[in-house]
Every structure is written in C-alpha cells, then in structure tokens.
Design an enzyme around this catalytic site. Structure first.
Site, short mmCIF file in Angstrom:
data_model
loop_
_atom_site.label_atom_id
_atom_site.label_comp_id
_atom_site.label_asym_id
_atom_site.label_seq_id
_atom_site.Cartn_x
_atom_site.Cartn_y
_atom_site.Cartn_z
N THR A 129 0.80 -1.23 0.00
CA THR A 129 0.00 0.00 0.00
C THR A 129 0.83 1.28 0.00
OG1 THR A 129 -1.45 1.32 1.44
CG2 THR A 129 -0.16 -0.35 2.51
N GLU A 131 0.23 3.64 1.81
CA GLU A 131 0.34 4.12 3.19
C GLU A 131 1.75 3.94 3.73
OE1 GLU A 131 -2.13 5.56 5.57
OE2 GLU A 131 -2.75 6.08 3.54
N TYR A 155 -1.44 0.33 10.88
CA TYR A 155 -1.80 -0.33 9.62
C TYR A 155 -0.58 -0.41 8.70
CZ TYR A 155 -3.60 -0.84 4.87
OH TYR A 155 -3.79 -1.26 3.56
N LYS A 159 1.87 -3.55 7.31
CA LYS A 159 2.05 -3.79 5.87
C LYS A 159 3.54 -3.71 5.48
CE LYS A 159 -2.13 -4.38 4.11
NZ LYS A 159 -2.54 -5.43 3.18
P1 NAP Z 1 -11.57 -4.68 2.40
O1 NAP Z 1 -12.73 -4.40 1.51
O2 NAP Z 1 -11.56 -4.13 3.77
O3 NAP Z 1 -11.44 -6.29 2.50
C1 NAP Z 1 -10.61 -6.89 3.47
C2 NAP Z 1 -10.84 -8.38 3.43
O4 NAP Z 1 -9.99 -9.00 4.42
C3 NAP Z 1 -12.27 -8.83 3.76
O5 NAP Z 1 -12.60 -9.92 2.93
C4 NAP Z 1 -12.15 -9.29 5.21
O6 NAP Z 1 -13.12 -10.25 5.58
C5 NAP Z 1 -10.77 -9.93 5.15
N1 NAP Z 1 -10.18 -10.15 6.48
C6 NAP Z 1 -9.98 -9.23 7.46
N2 NAP Z 1 -9.40 -9.82 8.53
C7 NAP Z 1 -9.23 -11.11 8.22
C8 NAP Z 1 -8.69 -12.23 8.91
N3 NAP Z 1 -8.21 -12.13 10.16
N4 NAP Z 1 -8.66 -13.43 8.29
C9 NAP Z 1 -9.16 -13.56 7.03
N5 NAP Z 1 -9.70 -12.56 6.33
C10 NAP Z 1 -9.73 -11.34 6.92
O7 NAP Z 1 -10.20 -4.24 1.69
P2 NAP Z 1 -9.90 -3.90 0.16
O8 NAP Z 1 -10.12 -2.46 -0.06
O9 NAP Z 1 -10.55 -4.91 -0.70
O10 NAP Z 1 -8.32 -4.10 0.12
C11 NAP Z 1 -7.75 -5.36 -0.20
C12 NAP Z 1 -6.31 -5.39 0.30
O11 NAP Z 1 -5.56 -4.37 -0.35
C13 NAP Z 1 -6.14 -5.15 1.78
O12 NAP Z 1 -5.05 -5.94 2.22
C14 NAP Z 1 -5.79 -3.67 1.89
O13 NAP Z 1 -5.04 -3.44 3.07
C15 NAP Z 1 -4.97 -3.51 0.64
N6 NAP Z 1 -4.99 -2.18 0.02
C16 NAP Z 1 -6.18 -1.58 -0.27
C17 NAP Z 1 -6.18 -0.35 -0.91
C18 NAP Z 1 -7.47 0.33 -1.27
O14 NAP Z 1 -7.43 1.55 -1.55
N7 NAP Z 1 -8.59 -0.37 -1.34
C19 NAP Z 1 -4.95 0.25 -1.28
C20 NAP Z 1 -3.77 -0.41 -0.97
C21 NAP Z 1 -3.80 -1.63 -0.34
P3 NAP Z 1 -14.57 -9.83 6.17
O15 NAP Z 1 -15.44 -9.64 4.95
O16 NAP Z 1 -14.92 -11.00 6.97
O17 NAP Z 1 -14.39 -8.58 6.95
O1 F7E Z 2 -9.10 8.07 4.24
C1 F7E Z 2 -9.46 11.54 5.39
C2 F7E Z 2 -8.55 10.60 6.16
O2 F7E Z 2 -10.11 6.02 5.24
C3 F7E Z 2 -8.63 8.91 3.22
C4 F7E Z 2 -7.34 2.05 2.70
O3 F7E Z 2 -7.90 1.34 1.62
O4 F7E Z 2 -6.18 3.53 1.23
C5 F7E Z 2 -7.12 3.48 2.29
O5 F7E Z 2 -6.63 4.19 3.41
C6 F7E Z 2 -8.33 10.29 3.78
C7 F7E Z 2 -7.53 10.27 5.08
O6 F7E Z 2 -8.48 5.84 3.29
C8 F7E Z 2 -12.74 11.33 6.90
O7 F7E Z 2 -8.02 11.24 7.31
C9 F7E Z 2 -11.39 12.89 6.26
O8 F7E Z 2 -6.56 11.28 5.04
O9 F7E Z 2 -10.72 6.66 2.88
P1 F7E Z 2 -9.70 6.61 3.94
P2 F7E Z 2 -6.94 5.75 3.68
O10 F7E Z 2 -6.70 6.00 5.11
O11 F7E Z 2 -6.18 6.57 2.70
C10 F7E Z 2 -4.89 2.99 1.54
C11 F7E Z 2 -4.02 3.09 0.31
C12 F7E Z 2 -4.95 1.64 2.14
O12 F7E Z 2 -4.02 0.84 1.99
C13 F7E Z 2 -6.03 1.38 3.12
O13 F7E Z 2 -6.27 -0.02 3.26
O14 F7E Z 2 -9.57 10.90 4.11
N1 F7E Z 2 -10.78 11.71 5.99
N2 F7E Z 2 -12.58 12.68 6.83
C14 F7E Z 2 -11.61 10.71 6.37
N3 F7E Z 2 -11.47 9.38 6.28
C15 F7E Z 2 -12.50 8.62 6.72
N4 F7E Z 2 -12.41 7.29 6.61
N5 F7E Z 2 -13.64 9.18 7.27
C16 F7E Z 2 -13.80 10.53 7.39
O15 F7E Z 2 -14.82 11.01 7.89
#
Ligand code: NAP
Ligand code: F7E
Length: 354
Positions: A129, A131, A155, A159
């Site tokens: 990620t 992050e 987080y 990672k």
């Molecule tokens: P998500 O919608 O939150 O999905 C997370 C998945 O992980 C869900 O299926 C959840 O199951 C499962 N999970 C959580 N804890 C677990 C455990 N202890 N054992 C087995 N399964 C577990 O996340 P996403 O947005 O699809 O992201 C997919 C991956 O990419 C994650 O690793 C995230 O950190 C990474 N990532 C995401 C982004 C983004 O912007 N979306 C960017 C960079 C990296 P449940 O359905 O049971 O909760």
């Molecule tokens: O926040 C700001 C918050 O929670 C984005 C995950 O998929 O992407 C995701 O992480 C920004 C942050 O995503 C609210 O402070 C303001 O600056 O949508 P987010 P994230 O933290 O960037 C990365 C790449 C991952 O890997 C992660 O798994 O938005 N923000 N106001 C807020 N965020 C939330 N959630 N809620 C608010 O009310």
C-alpha cells in the site's frame, strides 16, 4: 477440483478487491477459491452483487489461525495466491494495533511459512500500500518504487513488515513473492467507512431528503484515487511476470478530500458548504497528508495504466448509491452493508490528545 483449470486462492475474497479479482479471474478461466473467516453475519453482498457467489469455492480460514490457512492452501492446491485479507481501515488500526499487526504483518508470514513447507512454486501476490510512504514526500513530489517508507500508522507498520518478509522470502528461498504497492482505489463496492464511499452514500441520502449533514475529518488530506476494477487487473499482471518484483499502481494525480466532496455535491446539484461539518472525531492521531503515485514501472514492464478518471470515479460511486437508495424505497431489500451505514456514526476513534 477441475484439473484442467488453473487454481487460485484469494484471501479477503469478501472484500472490495477480493470480489472484483475473483470475477476477473473467473473470466480468465481460473478455478477460484477464497477464504472466509467466521463473523457473526455472513458478508457475501459483494460476491452477490457481482453475481459470482455460486461460482467461487469458499473455505473457512483466518489469517490469525495458521492451521486453518495450512488446510486452505493444501485443499485448494493453488498455482497463485493473492493475499488481500487485512484489517484495512487505517483509522481502526490506531484502536486495534495488535490485531492489525497480527493480521496484516504476521498473517502474511503464516502464508509464507505454509507455502515454503507445502509447495515453494506457488506464486504469491501481497497487497501492499501507498500508506507505507507516510509523509516521506512533500506536497510537490511523487512516490515510486524507490521512495523511502515512513509508516504513519499501525496499519502501515504491519504492511511494511509484510513487504519486508516478501523480499526476505524471495531472496532466501527463491520463492515468487511480489508486492503491488497500490494507491487508494475505490468503487461502488467500497466499504462505507472509507471517506469516498462515506461521501457518495451520504450525498445520495441528502439528495433524497434522508439526511442533512455530512461529518468529516481532515478535508485537506490528498489522495491518488483510482478505480478498483482497473487495479485488480494489475495484481494478475504482476504475478504473470518472469520474475517476482514490486510495482506502484496509481493514477499519477492527486485530489483533496475537499475536491471529492465538491465533485459529489456538484453531481447532486447541491452546495457542499450547506451540509459538510468538520468533526474532530474523524481526524486521525497521525494522518498521511499527501499521496501521488508514479506508475511508470508497471506501464513500461507490462503496459498497465488506469482507465477511469477522478470525475468518472466519483460519478460511478454517487450514481450507484443514489440508485441503491431509490431501489431501497421501491421495496428492494439490501444486505446491511451495501447502503445502511449510519453515515455520521459516533465511533470513538483515538484522538491525538488521549
Ligand atoms: P476490504 O474491503 O476491507 O477487504 C478486506 C478483506 O480481508 C475482507 O474480505 C475481510 O473479511 C478480510 N479479512 C480481514 N481480517 C481477516 C482475517 N483475520 N482473516 C481472514 N480474512 C480477513 O479491503 P480492500 O479495499 O478490498 O483491500 C484489499 C487489500 O488491499 C487489503 O489488504 C488492503 O489493506 C490492501 N490495500 C487496499 C487499498 C485500497 O485503496 N482499497 C490500497 C492499498 C492496499 P470480512 O469480509 O470477513 O471482513
Ligand atoms: O481516508 C481523510 C482521512 O479512510 C482517506 C485504505 O484502503 O487507502 C485506504 O486508506 C483520507 C484520510 O483511506 C474522513 O483522514 C477525512 O486522510 O478513505 P480513507 P486511507 O486512510 O487513505 C490505503 C491506500 C490503504 O491501503 C487502506 O487499506 O480521508 N478523511 N474525513 C476521512 N477518512 C475517513 N475514513 N472518514 C472521514 O470522515
């Protein structure tokens, strides 16, 4: 088991990326296995909405339970594993740091150990990620594979552990382990706690007269937001390379949370200033201020590029949320998670001063 098909195991198949990736790999002809953990209410709404719940094979396992992972890997006997499971919400990682590191860091180590002992030829994709970069680049720069990491949250620390382990297992045991360093990617299937979906869901409710306030934290944070279906394709491409490697996947554009808000309200024909309240409760103890990714390496190596613009992304998400709420009022029943999040829910996230 269909021996004529390539087999793949996806952890996190019930999540946003897992569901899109499963659909993508089914269309490529794979036999798709996924692990699901035990939770009190089954969470299959994404697989259902993509119409693939009956096309994937689900195995009960948890990233914190090595025995169950070992069984899942042996039962599915995959050629490729995509490790997408995570405690993926950065905000919650401050409230549950130990669980977050256990799942996001050690969980991946458990997979590596099972694969090392069972079959080292399995190719592994690790969901890394943006992050990881934290605040290592100022507000003018851009992050790529050479940019240093400076995690700002439990987080990201978990990672980073996983990313280091990927490299260590690659070098030590000659295993095919690759990291996709994906920047934020969103969609109609995004979880409701993430800022983009929180905004589009709430703006849809405001448009329909079901809500009149949207509470947000840091409006100045800037993110590089792409569209999840474009991004899952890159995961597969990363595992089809000759050698394991790490790749940034991004759009090369950055937008603030405020810009996302403005665009969503513009689509609804409303003035955001009348509805948006900033609320300390949604601010993090330590936020990443600025992300903008350079995806040239992935583009040069295997031709990947984003297909969806920022405005198209906001439009797709807003229109789907509006449509869901309208269908809801026409009597259609949805899984709780699809729409029914109390947008301004009062979670007590840790604040800087506690
Ligand atoms: P998500 O919608 O939150 O999905 C997370 C998945 O992980 C869900 O299926 C959840 O199951 C499962 N999970 C959580 N804890 C677990 C455990 N202890 N054992 C087995 N399964 C577990 O996340 P996403 O947005 O699809 O992201 C997919 C991956 O990419 C994650 O690793 C995230 O950190 C990474 N990532 C995401 C982004 C983004 O912007 N979306 C960017 C960079 C990296 P449940 O359905 O049971 O909760
Ligand atoms: O926040 C700001 C918050 O929670 C984005 C995950 O998929 O992407 C995701 O992480 C920004 C942050 O995503 C609210 O402070 C303001 O600056 O949508 P987010 P994230 O933290 O960037 C990365 C790449 C991952 O890997 C992660 O798994 O938005 N923000 N106001 C807020 N965020 C939330 N959630 N809620 C608010 O009310």
């Amino acid at each position: 088991m269909d021996l004529n098909k390539k087999r793949v195991l996806i952890t996190g198949i019930t999540g946003q990326d897992g569901a899109y990736l499963a659909k993508f790999l089914l269309e490529k002809g794979y036999e798709v296995y996924g692990i699901v953990r035990r939770i009190s209410t089954p969470n299959y709404w994404r697989l259902q909405s993509l119409d693939i719940l009956d096309k994937v094979i689900l195995i009960s396992a948890d990233l914190t339970d090595m025995a169950s992972l070992s069984e899942a890997i042996q039962k599915s006997n995959p050629e490729e594993i995509y490790n997408l499971a995570a405690q993926s919400f950065v905000g919650s990682s401050f409230d549950q740091p130990l669980n977050t590191i256990d799942v996001n860091g050690l969980g991946f180590l458990r997979i590596l150990e099972v694969v090392r002992n069972f079959n080292k030829s399995i190719r592994i994709y690790q969901a890394s990620t943006s992050e990881l970069f934290g605040d290592s680049v100022s507000s003018e720069g851009i992050q790529d594979e050479k940019t240093s990491f400076k995690p700002n949250s439990p987080y990201a620390a978990g990672k980073l552990l996983a990313m280091d382990l990927a490299r260590i297992y690659r070098e030590s045991y000659d295993m095919f382990v690759s990291n996709g360093i994906l920047f934020n990617h969103e969609s109609e299937l995004r979880g409701l706690e993430f800022v983009t979906r929180k905004i589009t869901n709430e703006v849809a409710k405001i448009k329909l007269g079901l809500s009149n306030e949207l509470h947000l934290g840091n409006l100045d944070a800037k993110r590089d937001w792409g569209y999840a279906p474009d991004y899952v394709e890159s995961m597969w491409m990363i595992l089809q390379q000759d050698k394991p490697d790490d790749f940034v996947i991004a759009t090369n554009e950055t937008h603030s949370v405020r810009e996302f808000v403005e665009e969503a309200f513009r689509l609804a024909g409303l003035d955001w200033r009348e509805y948006v309240k900033t609320n300390e409760q949604f601010k993090r103890p330590y936020d990443v201020r600025y992300l903008k990714g350079d995806y040239s390496k992935a583009n040069n190596k295997f031709g990947w590029k984003p297909k969806t613009t920022f405005k198209e992304l906001v439009k797709k998400m807003f229109e789907e949320d509006l449509n869901r709420w309208q269908r809801h009022f026409d009597g259609e029943v949805f899984a709780w998670d699809a729409i029914n999040h109390p947008g301004n829910i009062k979670f007590l996230y840790k604040s800087k001063n506690k």
